[in-house]
Write an enzyme that holds these catalytic residues in place. Sequence first.
Site, PDB file in Angstrom:
ATOM      1  N   LYS A 132      76.979  90.644 -49.925  1.00  0.00           N
ATOM      2  CA  LYS A 132      75.835  89.743 -49.831  1.00  0.00           C
ATOM      3  C   LYS A 132      75.184  89.611 -51.198  1.00  0.00           C
ATOM      4  O   LYS A 132      74.902  90.605 -51.865  1.00  0.00           O
ATOM      5  CB  LYS A 132      74.806  90.237 -48.815  1.00  0.00           C
ATOM      6  CG  LYS A 132      73.684  89.215 -48.584  1.00  0.00           C
ATOM      7  CD  LYS A 132      72.772  89.610 -47.448  1.00  0.00           C
ATOM      8  CE  LYS A 132      71.806  90.717 -47.847  1.00  0.00           C
ATOM      9  NZ  LYS A 132      70.817  90.997 -46.799  1.00  0.00           N
ATOM     10  N   ARG A 185      69.998  90.993 -38.881  1.00  0.00           N
ATOM     11  CA  ARG A 185      70.420  92.391 -38.994  1.00  0.00           C
ATOM     12  C   ARG A 185      69.242  93.308 -39.228  1.00  0.00           C
ATOM     13  O   ARG A 185      69.244  94.467 -38.831  1.00  0.00           O
ATOM     14  CB  ARG A 185      71.517  92.562 -40.034  1.00  0.00           C
ATOM     15  CG  ARG A 185      71.180  92.222 -41.487  1.00  0.00           C
ATOM     16  CD  ARG A 185      70.424  93.319 -42.203  1.00  0.00           C
ATOM     17  NE  ARG A 185      70.672  93.350 -43.615  1.00  0.00           N
ATOM     18  CZ  ARG A 185      69.774  93.754 -44.498  1.00  0.00           C
ATOM     19  NH1 ARG A 185      68.552  94.079 -44.131  1.00  0.00           N
ATOM     20  NH2 ARG A 185      70.109  93.815 -45.772  1.00  0.00           N
ATOM     21  N   GLY A 196      58.590  96.081 -44.574  1.00  0.00           N
ATOM     22  CA  GLY A 196      58.214  95.270 -45.721  1.00  0.00           C
ATOM     23  C   GLY A 196      58.615  95.809 -47.079  1.00  0.00           C
ATOM     24  O   GLY A 196      58.901  95.030 -47.990  1.00  0.00           O
ATOM     25  N   ASP A 201      60.708  96.705 -49.869  1.00  0.00           N
ATOM     26  CA  ASP A 201      62.104  96.497 -50.264  1.00  0.00           C
ATOM     27  C   ASP A 201      62.273  96.543 -51.782  1.00  0.00           C
ATOM     28  O   ASP A 201      63.282  96.112 -52.309  1.00  0.00           O
ATOM     29  CB  ASP A 201      62.630  95.173 -49.720  1.00  0.00           C
ATOM     30  CG  ASP A 201      61.862  93.971 -50.249  1.00  0.00           C
ATOM     31  OD1 ASP A 201      60.856  94.171 -50.957  1.00  0.00           O
ATOM     32  OD2 ASP A 201      62.265  92.832 -49.949  1.00  0.00           O
ATOM     33  N   LYS A 208      56.333  98.986 -53.551  1.00  0.00           N
ATOM     34  CA  LYS A 208      55.817  98.444 -52.292  1.00  0.00           C
ATOM     35  C   LYS A 208      55.512  99.585 -51.325  1.00  0.00           C
ATOM     36  O   LYS A 208      56.229 100.583 -51.276  1.00  0.00           O
ATOM     37  CB  LYS A 208      56.808  97.450 -51.687  1.00  0.00           C
ATOM     38  CG  LYS A 208      56.939  96.169 -52.478  1.00  0.00           C
ATOM     39  CD  LYS A 208      57.779  95.138 -51.750  1.00  0.00           C
ATOM     40  CE  LYS A 208      57.840  93.830 -52.507  1.00  0.00           C
ATOM     41  NZ  LYS A 208      58.628  92.797 -51.786  1.00  0.00           N
ATOM     42  N   SER A 236      63.012 101.289 -43.143  1.00  0.00           N
ATOM     43  CA  SER A 236      64.179 100.413 -43.163  1.00  0.00           C
ATOM     44  C   SER A 236      64.236  99.648 -44.470  1.00  0.00           C
ATOM     45  O   SER A 236      63.407  98.766 -44.719  1.00  0.00           O
ATOM     46  CB  SER A 236      64.106  99.434 -41.983  1.00  0.00           C
ATOM     47  OG  SER A 236      65.148  98.499 -42.034  1.00  0.00           O
TER      48      SER A 236
END
Length: 331
Positions: A71, A115, A223, A225, A229, A296
């Site tokens: 990707k 995903r 959020g 990433d 952050k 995540s």
Amino acid sequence: MHTLLLDDEDVDEYAVLADVIDAVEEAFGAFERGDTQMPVKSYIELPQYNGDFRSMPAYLDTGEWDAAGLKWVNVHPDNPAEYDLPTVLGTMIYSDPETAFPLAIMDGTTLTMKRTGAAAAVATDYLAVEDATSMGLVGAGVQSYTQLEAISEVRPIEEVVVADQDDERLEAFVDAYDDEFDVRGGSISEAGHCDVLSTVTPVREPIVGRDDVADHTHVNAIGADAKGKHELTDALLEAATIVIDDHDQCTHSGEINVPYHEGRLTDEDIYGEIGELVVGSLSGRTDDTGITVFDSTGLAIQDVAAAHVVYDRARENDDGYAFDLVGVGDA
């Protein structure tokens, strides 16, 4: 032999969330067993354009199927206002691991949303209370939609509370789901006192504190990433059972990256990786579990797993635009 070109509508149609959730869960299990190859996500920083590119290759073998892909994705926050383009644009190359033939080129933006929602659903299934019927969202942007849709696949969600400072965005979200759920706008604390909470904002100063969540709430921290952050306060993280998707990525650019590098969180404060729950080497929620947090960051194996679902379904339906990308024709 031809390559399939699959646009955003194709990906949206064939990335059926129930199947993507299963595939992402299998990918997490393969990762934990060591049956994947996933180089560290690489970045090309473009400060002159207030953006970056990210390259995410991966291979996985679940035992029943294997898949490979790459990707190529970006984050350009100025795109919506200045160019009428999405902040995130992704392209997925899905290849046959045996021959390296490019089986498909597909929209990676919709794939990413699907995903990411699926990963949160997997974590929710292992970490949320079994009878979770309420879900909170902090942020009503595009990712919030697939968060709700995916998590409602694994829990019987009835009530939804959404916190967002943008009234127009909030109203659009409520209107989108008013016929399916008891959905309303509310404060961060009201959203956080639901059974499940997903945070989907790009903030660098935490906005969700310990008092903003109930003692049993499961939080999907989506959020963060990039380095710096940070959506959840240190006090909330310190009070929670923390599950991550990947140690390197989470400590570099996930929700825990700031307190981890400042020494307020250590490896001792991390319960484990989601793959450990999937393969059963660590237990999920028990009667004694309180607040849980899933950090995540998004793994390339998730994209490959989702692309596998999309490609197989598109082939079954004889859909997509087939073209001779590498000049082998019908060989």
